[in-house]
Design a protein around this motif. Structure first.
Motif, mmCIF file in Angstrom:
data_model
loop_
_atom_site.group_PDB
_atom_site.id
_atom_site.type_symbol
_atom_site.label_atom_id
_atom_site.label_comp_id
_atom_site.label_asym_id
_atom_site.label_seq_id
_atom_site.Cartn_x
_atom_site.Cartn_y
_atom_site.Cartn_z
ATOM 1 N N VAL A 133 0.843 -1.287 0.067
ATOM 2 C CA VAL A 133 0.416 -0.059 -0.096
ATOM 3 C C VAL A 133 0.937 1.610 0.030
ATOM 4 O O VAL A 133 1.116 1.492 1.157
ATOM 5 N N ASP A 134 0.657 1.907 -0.569
ATOM 6 C CA ASP A 134 1.633 3.182 -1.058
ATOM 7 C C ASP A 134 1.115 4.542 -2.686
ATOM 8 O O ASP A 134 0.706 3.357 -3.661
ATOM 9 N N GLY A 135 1.177 5.121 -1.996
ATOM 10 C CA GLY A 135 0.378 6.184 -2.870
ATOM 11 C C GLY A 135 0.807 6.305 -4.100
ATOM 12 O O GLY A 135 1.049 7.725 -5.065
ATOM 13 N N ASN A 136 2.496 6.614 -3.689
ATOM 14 C CA ASN A 136 3.681 6.701 -4.741
ATOM 15 C C ASN A 136 3.470 5.563 -5.825
ATOM 16 O O ASN A 136 3.657 4.377 -5.975
ATOM 17 N N MET A 137 3.177 5.693 -6.958
ATOM 18 C CA MET A 137 3.480 4.565 -8.109
ATOM 19 C C MET A 137 4.453 4.115 -8.581
ATOM 20 O O MET A 137 3.924 2.575 -8.328
ATOM 21 N N ARG A 191 5.615 1.994 -4.856
ATOM 22 C CA ARG A 191 5.263 0.466 -4.823
ATOM 23 C C ARG A 191 5.604 -0.777 -5.900
ATOM 24 O O ARG A 191 5.812 -1.313 -6.025
ATOM 25 N N TYR A 233 -1.910 -1.286 -4.082
ATOM 26 C CA TYR A 233 -2.935 -0.949 -3.842
ATOM 27 C C TYR A 233 -2.042 0.881 -3.512
ATOM 28 O O TYR A 233 -1.039 0.969 -2.839
ATOM 29 N N ASP A 234 -3.754 1.896 -4.479
ATOM 30 C CA ASP A 234 -3.354 2.775 -4.101
ATOM 31 C C ASP A 234 -2.955 3.633 -3.109
ATOM 32 O O ASP A 234 -2.428 4.495 -2.604
ATOM 33 N N ASP A 235 -3.871 2.961 -2.214
ATOM 34 C CA ASP A 235 -4.385 3.524 -0.404
ATOM 35 C C ASP A 235 -5.607 2.907 0.379
ATOM 36 O O ASP A 235 -5.372 1.639 -0.462
ATOM 37 N N GLU A 270 -9.072 1.053 -1.230
ATOM 38 C CA GLU A 270 -8.437 -0.010 -2.015
ATOM 39 C C GLU A 270 -8.299 -1.092 -1.666
ATOM 40 O O GLU A 270 -9.039 -2.217 -2.261
ATOM 41 N N THR A 293 0.476 7.098 4.575
ATOM 42 C CA THR A 293 -0.956 6.105 3.814
ATOM 43 C C THR A 293 -1.818 5.503 5.057
ATOM 44 O O THR A 293 -3.372 5.928 4.676
#
Length: 238
Positions: free
Chosen positions: A10-14, A17, A34-36, A39, A56
């Motif tokens: 789970v990491d908002g930085n594409m 992740r 997962y973006d957050d 999700e 996150t």
């Protein structure tokens, strides 16, 4: 050969992740990204290891574990950040994380962490699942049934409970019988055990190391992995 593990990243930085996923694949593991947390929780995984970037966690890690617990799920958690701060490491470990890693993840670092986490998870998962089961059972009780159980856990007799709750002993017996049925408890000791387990918080096993020793370890380590290990030891003592 090490067992294949699914890492739920789970990491908002594409980019971050994706790098973590590549590291997992390089070690022979599988990765889901997962973006957050929303999700992740839309279809919560039932097995594997959560690798959660610190930022996150808009709420606390214990909140995330509780939300998973609502589905009857417990998974080991590794929290990570580019610059681990002592207070953040302390908070994460005390709230239930089994490890805290520095980003970007290195293959050797992740491999060692997974070995440790999976070993610790065997004991943690059993305790956590008992907690989830107990909380679910206790949550099914009415307010009065919970009050009877709480007084029962203090060793109170039916007569004393009746006096404290200002009801008749016969009414206490009825609430007690209903409470035992809902809990699926065969005797009072089993009901009390479930009450105690339901009230337990996330816990950690403290190492045999003083905080002064941990601080010296952290200050003296130059290797990245050893510095992180010292930081985690220090966090568990704080």
């Amino acid at each position: 050969m090490e067992k294949r593990i699914t890492l739920h990243i789970v990491d908002g930085n594409m980019r971050s992740r994706a790098e973590q996923a590549r590291t997992a694949f390089a070690l022979g593991h599988h990765a889901e990204v997962y973006d957050d947390l929303d999700e992740l929780l839309a279809h919560p995984p039932k097995s594997g290891v959560l690798v959660v970037r610190q930022r996150t966690l808009d709420q606390s890690l214990s909140d995330l574990l509780d939300r998973l617990g609502e589905y009857g799920i417990w998974l080991p958690v590794i929290v990570c950040a580019p610059e681990p701060l002592l207070e953040r490491v302390v908070q994460a470990i005390k709230q239930g994380a089994l490890d805290y890693l520095q980003l970007p993840l290195e293959a050797n670092q992740l491999s060692r962490s997974l070995s440790t986490v999976m070993r610790e998870a065997r004991s943690h998962s059993a305790a956590r699942r008992r907690l989830i089961h107990a909380r679910g059972k206790v949550a099914s009780l009415s307010r009065r049934e919970r009050e009877v159980l709480e007084w029962l856990s203090e060793g109170s007799s039916n007569k004393l409970i009746a006096r404290e709750l200002a009801i008749s002993p016969r009414t206490v017996e009825i609430h007690r019988a209903n409470m035992m049925t809902k809990l699926g408890a065969g005797h009072a000791a089993e009901a009390v055990r479930m009450w105690i387990e339901a009230r337990l918080e996330h816990s950690i096993t403290l190492p045999d190391l003083t905080i002064e020793e941990a601080r010296r370890d952290f200050a003296g380590e130059r290797d990245r992995h050893e510095r992180m290990a010292a930081l985690r030891r220090l966090a568990k003592q704080a």
